[in-house]
Design a protein around this motif. Structure first.
Motif, short mmCIF file in Angstrom:
data_model
loop_
_atom_site.label_atom_id
_atom_site.label_comp_id
_atom_site.label_asym_id
_atom_site.label_seq_id
_atom_site.Cartn_x
_atom_site.Cartn_y
_atom_site.Cartn_z
N ILE A 74 1.17 -1.11 -0.31
CA ILE A 74 -0.02 -0.23 -0.33
C ILE A 74 0.81 0.87 0.32
N ALA A 75 1.75 1.24 0.96
CA ALA A 75 3.32 2.32 0.99
C ALA A 75 3.38 2.60 -0.76
N LEU A 76 3.61 1.91 -0.72
CA LEU A 76 4.64 2.07 -2.83
C LEU A 76 3.36 2.53 -4.00
N ALA A 77 2.13 1.71 -3.43
CA ALA A 77 0.54 1.99 -4.59
C ALA A 77 0.91 3.60 -4.29
N LEU A 78 0.85 4.01 -2.91
CA LEU A 78 0.00 5.47 -3.05
C LEU A 78 1.34 6.59 -3.20
N ILE A 79 2.76 5.84 -3.83
CA ILE A 79 3.34 7.20 -4.07
C ILE A 79 3.33 6.04 -5.37
N PHE A 80 3.40 5.65 -5.86
CA PHE A 80 3.54 4.92 -7.25
C PHE A 80 3.75 5.74 -8.86
N ALA A 81 1.36 6.77 -8.19
CA ALA A 81 1.77 7.07 -10.07
C ALA A 81 2.67 8.53 -10.55
N VAL A 82 3.72 8.77 -8.89
CA VAL A 82 3.60 10.19 -9.93
C VAL A 82 5.24 10.06 -8.80
#
Ligand code: ASP
Length: 440
Positions: free
Chosen positions: A388-396
């Motif tokens: 979830i942590a990586l999903a949170l910042i992945f888009a940018v």
């Protein structure tokens, strides 16, 4: 177009690439056209830059060392370089932590956005691959990086771009040994590497001829593969904190340049800008290295003895932009999904681990995010929340990667100027008149 300075040509290529990319997402099948027909040019360009990296490091480092009159200078330079690299990285991390703790970008993120990002990215192949890669890194002992730096086969080291530090290690050994033998006996080897160095610089000029077209392709590809703009918007505050930190870092470099080296900051930016624009377009300091070296030596006037050591080492171990990003991202993630982790001791751990992570990060796109997992692990972040942590910042991540790579490269160039100045090796620029073209 012909007489335009290189940085303008590259900038025009980038802007047109962005416009073209935006246009192509709007038309049916446009994305496919870009990936099938435009993107290969960008990939070829990056491959060519990487192709020249090992010969360039070997030839120019040998030339640099064998031009030294005594080895004690090399020791002095090595020590100074390492100390300045560590200090600038700690400054970058501190700026990142100060900003993310005062602006608190995590507070504006709703549960709904977290769920949306989780659904979209948590099982994403690339996110999972980064977690797995970080798992491999974690198994390593604290001194493993020193062991990894020493090659057991020089040719194997030279055949893998990821083993850049091994190549540097072997080359330094070779260069120093050349200084220690009878000058006459070392002469043929020295002449060989001097000549190789000239040829390699010419190859870089030839590769740079396609730079404006290649950045067009690279940016059009980034645009068509970018995420849904509504997601990007939700993460805007976080992204802006990272960018603000990076801008402050550039300001810091410019102040150091103006006070310590007495050179004009604007002049510096103008000279280094082609390397910065390429760093932005390729997201790789390793791919940008040949251009950074050429700009710093010929256009800024740093002696080869300094640049040939400071820049390749910096490309691999000094990543101020990446460590600043890791500090901001780690605290942002805590603000959103793990507020109990927001204690002072964890911030101190972040300073130390982000420093080590920036040394350990490969100079390739997306490497900063892999090492972020290690930073999170060090503060005891629950491993089940990692996807979830990586999903949170992945888009940018990609746009931020582009920006942080610019800082990584600018930081290396700044340190090379500072080290050169401190050793009396910062001279006048010596732009070869055949620069940037293919004529003799
Ligand atoms: N792309 C960065 C570089 O090559 C590393 C990273 O932050 O991912 O410098």
């Amino acid at each position: 177009m012909k007489n335009l300075a290189l940085h303008w040509k590259i900038l025009i290529g980038m802007v047109l690439g962005i416009i073209f990319g935006v246009f192509m997402i709007k038309i049916d099948g446009g994305e496919r056209v870009v990936t099938d027909w435009i993107s290969p040019l960008g990939i070829i360009f990056v491959k060519m830059l990487k192709l020249i990296a090992v010969p360039l490091i070997v030839a120019s480092l040998i030339k640099g060392i064998s031009d030294l009159k005594d080895i004690s200078k090399f020791k002095k330079m090595g020590l100074r370089t390492m100390i300045i690299y560590v200090v600038t990285t700690i400054i970058a991390i501190t700026i990142g932590l100060a900003l993310v703790n005062t602006i608190k970008p995590g507070e504006g993120i709703s549960q709904e956005t977290v769920l949306k990002l989780k659904d979209k990215y948590a099982d994403n192949k690339s996110v999972q691959a980064k977690i797995a890669e970080a798992g491999n890194q974690k198994e390593r002992g604290p001194l493993q990086f020193l062991v990894d730096m020493v090659p057991d086969n020089a040719f194997k080291a030279m055949s893998n771009n990821k083993l850049m530090l091994q190549v540097i290690f072997f080359t330094i050994l070779l260069g120093i040994s050349m200084l220690l033998i009878d000058e006459k006996k070392a002469k043929p080897l020295k002449e060989f590497f001097d000549s190789l160095n000239e040829v390699v610089l010419k190859i870089i000029d030839l590769i740079m001829l396609i730079a404006p077209y290649a950045v067009f392709a690279l940016l059009a590809t980034v645009i068509v593969s970018a995420d849904d703009p509504t997601i990007l918007l939700a993460l805007l505050k976080y992204a802006l904190v990272v960018v603000l930190g990076l801008v402050l870092m550039i300001a810091f470099y410019l102040i150091v340049i103006s006070i310590y080296t007495k050179k004009s900051p604007l002049w510096f930016l103008k000279q280094i800008s082609p390397a910065q624009l390429l760093a932005f377009s390729t997201s790789s300091s390793a791919a940008t290295l040949p251009v950074t070296m050429e700009r710093v030596e010929e256009h800024i006037g740093v002696d080869k003895e300094v640049s040939s050591f400071v820049l390749p080492v910096g490309a691999t171990i000094n990543m101020d932009g990446t460590s600043l990003y890791q500090a901001v991202a780690a605290v942002f993630i805590m603000q959103v999904i793990w507020p109990e982790g927001l204690v002072f001791s964890n911030q101190l751990i972040i300073v130390f681990t982000a420093l080590m992570a920036s040394i350990g990060s490969a100079a390739v796109p997306g490497a900063g995010m892999v090492m972020l997992v290690i930073v999170l692990d060090a503060i005891g972040f629950p491993s089940d929340l990692l996807p979830i942590a990586l999903a949170l910042i992945f888009a940018v991540d990609r746009p931020l990667d582009m920006c942080r790579t610019v800082i990584n490269v600018t930081g290396d160039a700044t340190v090379s100027m500072v080290v050169a100045k401190s050793l009396g090796k910062l001279g006048e620029p010596n732009v070869k008149n055949w620069d940037d073209n293919y004529k003799k």
